[in-house]
Design a protein around this motif. Structure first.
Motif, PDB file in Angstrom:
ATOM      1  N   GLU A 148       0.862  -0.830   0.303  1.00  0.00           N
ATOM      2  CA  GLU A 148      -0.084   0.220   0.147  1.00  0.00           C
ATOM      3  C   GLU A 148       0.791   1.469   0.160  1.00  0.00           C
ATOM      4  O   GLU A 148       0.392   2.544  -0.648  1.00  0.00           O
ATOM      5  CB  GLU A 148      -0.810   0.274   1.359  1.00  0.00           C
ATOM      6  CG  GLU A 148      -2.060  -1.014   1.390  1.00  0.00           C
ATOM      7  CD  GLU A 148      -2.614  -1.567   2.442  1.00  0.00           C
ATOM      8  OE1 GLU A 148      -3.297  -1.042   3.195  1.00  0.00           O
ATOM      9  OE2 GLU A 148      -2.045  -1.773   2.615  1.00  0.00           O
ATOM     10  N   HIS A 149       2.440   1.276   0.903  1.00  0.00           N
ATOM     11  CA  HIS A 149       3.135   1.901   0.775  1.00  0.00           C
ATOM     12  C   HIS A 149       3.992   2.344  -0.533  1.00  0.00           C
ATOM     13  O   HIS A 149       4.374   3.395  -0.926  1.00  0.00           O
ATOM     14  CB  HIS A 149       3.632   2.368   2.097  1.00  0.00           C
ATOM     15  CG  HIS A 149       3.076   2.612   2.566  1.00  0.00           C
ATOM     16  ND1 HIS A 149       2.555   4.384   3.262  1.00  0.00           N
ATOM     17  CD2 HIS A 149       2.582   1.937   4.058  1.00  0.00           C
ATOM     18  CE1 HIS A 149       1.761   4.268   4.292  1.00  0.00           C
ATOM     19  NE2 HIS A 149       1.534   2.921   5.053  1.00  0.00           N
ATOM     20  N   GLY A 150       3.870   0.875  -1.614  1.00  0.00           N
ATOM     21  CA  GLY A 150       5.306   1.100  -2.676  1.00  0.00           C
ATOM     22  C   GLY A 150       6.099   1.060  -1.974  1.00  0.00           C
ATOM     23  O   GLY A 150       7.437   1.004  -2.699  1.00  0.00           O
ATOM     24  N   GLY A 151       6.340  -0.107  -0.780  1.00  0.00           N
ATOM     25  CA  GLY A 151       7.416  -1.042  -0.474  1.00  0.00           C
ATOM     26  C   GLY A 151       7.883  -0.424   1.258  1.00  0.00           C
ATOM     27  O   GLY A 151       7.475   0.490   1.644  1.00  0.00           O
ATOM     28  N   LYS A 152       9.122  -1.499   1.359  1.00  0.00           N
ATOM     29  CA  LYS A 152       9.335  -0.654   2.602  1.00  0.00           C
ATOM     30  C   LYS A 152      10.289   0.553   3.993  1.00  0.00           C
ATOM     31  O   LYS A 152       9.343   1.159   4.269  1.00  0.00           O
ATOM     32  CB  LYS A 152       9.981  -2.533   3.002  1.00  0.00           C
ATOM     33  CG  LYS A 152      10.901  -1.919   4.597  1.00  0.00           C
ATOM     34  CD  LYS A 152      11.645  -2.792   5.221  1.00  0.00           C
ATOM     35  CE  LYS A 152      12.045  -2.923   6.203  1.00  0.00           C
ATOM     36  NZ  LYS A 152      13.438  -4.231   6.724  1.00  0.00           N
ATOM     37  N   PRO A 153      11.058   1.475   2.808  1.00  0.00           N
ATOM     38  CA  PRO A 153      10.906   2.264   2.824  1.00  0.00           C
ATOM     39  C   PRO A 153       9.772   3.450   2.757  1.00  0.00           C
ATOM     40  O   PRO A 153      10.197   4.346   4.084  1.00  0.00           O
ATOM     41  CB  PRO A 153      12.414   2.855   1.669  1.00  0.00           C
ATOM     42  CG  PRO A 153      12.790   1.669   0.835  1.00  0.00           C
ATOM     43  CD  PRO A 153      11.876   0.101   1.500  1.00  0.00           C
ATOM     44  N   ALA A 154       8.985   3.264   2.246  1.00  0.00           N
ATOM     45  CA  ALA A 154       8.586   4.196   2.042  1.00  0.00           C
ATOM     46  C   ALA A 154       7.169   3.790   3.479  1.00  0.00           C
ATOM     47  O   ALA A 154       6.402   4.823   4.134  1.00  0.00           O
ATOM     48  CB  ALA A 154       7.419   4.126   0.885  1.00  0.00           C
ATOM     49  N   TYR A 155       7.216   2.549   3.721  1.00  0.00           N
ATOM     50  CA  TYR A 155       6.233   2.674   4.596  1.00  0.00           C
ATOM     51  C   TYR A 155       7.416   2.432   6.306  1.00  0.00           C
ATOM     52  O   TYR A 155       6.719   3.095   7.303  1.00  0.00           O
ATOM     53  CB  TYR A 155       5.993   1.316   4.800  1.00  0.00           C
ATOM     54  CG  TYR A 155       5.471   0.129   6.368  1.00  0.00           C
ATOM     55  CD1 TYR A 155       3.994   0.691   6.423  1.00  0.00           C
ATOM     56  CD2 TYR A 155       6.945  -0.409   7.307  1.00  0.00           C
ATOM     57  CE1 TYR A 155       3.253   0.128   8.160  1.00  0.00           C
ATOM     58  CE2 TYR A 155       6.239  -0.772   8.624  1.00  0.00           C
ATOM     59  CZ  TYR A 155       5.098  -1.000   9.002  1.00  0.00           C
ATOM     60  OH  TYR A 155       3.923  -1.253   9.855  1.00  0.00           O
ATOM     61  N   ILE A 156       8.292   2.608   6.157  1.00  0.00           N
ATOM     62  CA  ILE A 156       8.922   3.816   6.843  1.00  0.00           C
ATOM     63  C   ILE A 156       8.975   5.004   7.468  1.00  0.00           C
ATOM     64  O   ILE A 156       9.317   5.332   8.501  1.00  0.00           O
ATOM     65  CB  ILE A 156      10.911   2.550   7.319  1.00  0.00           C
ATOM     66  CG1 ILE A 156      10.531   1.847   7.640  1.00  0.00           C
ATOM     67  CG2 ILE A 156      11.617   3.529   8.315  1.00  0.00           C
ATOM     68  CD1 ILE A 156      12.391   0.964   7.598  1.00  0.00           C
ATOM     69  N   ASN A 157       8.973   5.316   6.255  1.00  0.00           N
ATOM     70  CA  ASN A 157       9.114   6.425   5.989  1.00  0.00           C
ATOM     71  C   ASN A 157       7.795   7.574   7.023  1.00  0.00           C
ATOM     72  O   ASN A 157       7.876   8.658   7.314  1.00  0.00           O
ATOM     73  CB  ASN A 157       9.548   7.595   4.671  1.00  0.00           C
ATOM     74  CG  ASN A 157      10.617   7.451   4.411  1.00  0.00           C
ATOM     75  OD1 ASN A 157      11.575   7.846   5.100  1.00  0.00           O
ATOM     76  ND2 ASN A 157      11.392   7.462   3.045  1.00  0.00           N
ATOM     77  N   ALA A 158       6.667   6.345   6.380  1.00  0.00           N
ATOM     78  CA  ALA A 158       5.672   7.285   6.817  1.00  0.00           C
ATOM     79  C   ALA A 158       6.027   6.607   8.641  1.00  0.00           C
ATOM     80  O   ALA A 158       5.076   8.024   9.142  1.00  0.00           O
ATOM     81  CB  ALA A 158       4.404   5.994   6.531  1.00  0.00           C
TER      82      ALA A 158
END
Length: 479
Positions: free
Chosen positions: A214-224
């Motif tokens: 949903e975020h487009g990958g792990k890095p985007a998830y962590i940044n959220a």
């Protein structure tokens, strides 16, 4: 009462048409909720575009339309058009302004992490109440004031959209609530739902596998998740989670670390807990809650007096027992959460550990095989079943899970019907066995291609246990 001019005076925007001296009656992204004098935010979402509903909003009495694009539907000249750079940020700002920024009048604690948010928020709420405060808990299982669930019309979302959150906070102020404890999901943080909610304490629990797609990958998830670090006045961080420690490396706010590591600020080696609250992960959840109370200024001895009285929220290791068979219903729907629960139950099981679980549709396909592998590793037998397939083929989801087993295994079977899977697991359990039903926890429905259907793991387990006892007695009498 707030005029449209007052609502937008501190926000960068361009305005055309209409009458700015209009009293604003509300703000919403849902055209069906627009009332006369309301503001409609025509945001472009993942599934639909708000611009398609501008005409409907005007017909229902919208006094102003908020857009973040040009060349949209022709809007009558008597309707104010407010153009902003980001509709979601304006939404959070305006929602807070309309009700007088209620978050400023309470202490707000926001908890984020892949697993444990619901338990930690409820633990904090319980401790605050026992120490004489009026506390509200807002999250996955609903809205609670001093432990009592209240009715409030809003979407069933972990972190509420701003148009629902701030009126709720205003209601809490009116009811003399002094502390708000809420779950800050990655999706809630990334979509700016909490941007104008003053957060006194942020808590970072852990980082695992969830919502990557949903975020487009792990890095985007962590940044959220990292957005909370920028929003909170003080951050409480799990010192035992390397990813969490890394995330706060450049933080500019005070940091408080909890954990088992000797370097942690909050460690309670002699912590006494409710014996029904099992597992190392729940000990960590308790430490996180204790840390929040310490940051608020309470003494550790006063806090510890109440830790033995803490209760897990609904659907978190929720237990049923009958005739020597224990059944646990748990929300574990990520690899980390499932492993934590399986590890805990396997350590306390004298007989067999029978696991029933599935994976949700249209969500993180990559975690399915991993969860299958973990289920087999810790369980005596596994029944893979349907969870919330949504619009995905439940057979395909089960097939993805089964890939984690690494081949044929006599201890694993697939049963598409979740009700029958639960019944089968409980019926084959003997005294001393434990049945874990994982994935849905507190949920009262199953999301399928046909819509939301009524379904409760806990109720189905209770029925199966009762029926099993009846059949056992009947069999004995026949002998």
């Amino acid at each position: 009462m707030l005029f449209l001019t007052e609502l937008i005076k501190d926000w960068p925007c361009t305005v055309t048409g209409g009458e700015l001296r209009t009293v604003v009656t509300g703000i919403t992204e849902d055209s069906s909720r627009v009332k006369k004098g309301g503001v409609f935010v025509a945001r472009k979402g993942n599934l639909s575009d708000g611009a398609m509903y501008i005409k409907k909003a005007i017909e229902q009495g919208a006094a102003a339309i908020v857009i973040d694009r040009t060349n949209l539907t022709e809007i009558p000249p008597d309707v104010v058009v407010i153009t902003v750079s980001d509709c979601t940020k304006f939404m959070s700002h305006a929602s807070a302004q309309l009700v007088g920024n209620p978050a400023k009048r309470m202490k707000v604690i926001a908890v984020t992490g892949t697993n444990g948010k619901t338990t930690v928020t409820h633990f904090i709420g319980q401790l605050l109440s026992k120490l004489g405060n009026r506390a509200a808990v807002i999250g996955t299982t609903g809205i609670f004031i001093d432990g009592v669930k209240i009715d409030y019309e809003c979407p069933k979302m972990t972190t509420l959209p701003a148009e629902y959150l701030h009126p709720l906070l205003k209601k809490c102020v009116d009811e003399n609530v002094s502390h708000i404890v809420l779950e800050a999901s990655s999706l809630g943080l990334s979509s700016n739902r909490l941007d104008h909610c003053d957060i006194d304490i942020g808590i970072l629990l852990n980082i695992g596998t969830d919502h990557y797609e949903e975020h487009g990958g792990k890095p985007a998830y962590i940044n959220a998740k990292k957005r909370l670090i920028q929003m909170a006045k003080t951050m409480i961080v799990n010192n035992d989670d390397k990813q969490c420690v890394k995330m706060v490396k450049n933080a500019t706010v005070p940091l408080v670390y909890f954990g088992m590591n000797p370097s942690a600020d909050v460690r309670v080696p002699e912590l006494k807990m409710n014996p029904d609250i099992l597992g190392h992960y729940n000990r960590m959840n308790t430490l996180a809650a204790i840390s929040a109370l310490l940051v608020l200024g309470y003494y550790v001895d006063d806090i510890l007096l109440h830790c033995e009285l803490l209760q897990l929220p609904e659907g978190r290791l929720q237990q049923l027992e009958r005739d020597g068979v224990k059944v646990y219903v748990d929300y574990a729907h990520t690899p980390d959460a499932l492993e934590a629960v399986l590890q805990t139950l396997s350590n306390s099981c004298y007989g067999r550990l029978i696991t029933v679980f599935g994976c949700g549709g249209q969500r993180d396909k990559g975690k399915r095989a991993e969860m299958g592998k973990l289920a087999v590793l810790y369980s005596s037998s596994v029944i893979v079943t349907s969870d919330n397939p949504r619009n995905e083929d439940p057979k395909a989801i089960i097939s993805d899970i089964m890939e984690g087993f690494g081949g044929e295994c006599s201890a694993i079977e697939a049963e598409l019907d979740r009700k029958y899977a639960i019944r089968k697991a409980i019926f084959c359990a003997a005294p001393g066995d434990i049945v874990l039903i994982a994935g849905k926890g507190h949920e009262k429905s199953q999301h399928t291609a046909d819509g939301l259907l009524p379904f409760s793991d806990f109720e189905e387990a209770a029925h199966a246990l009762s029926e099993k006892t009846f059949l056992d007695i009947k069999e004995i009498n026949m002998e």
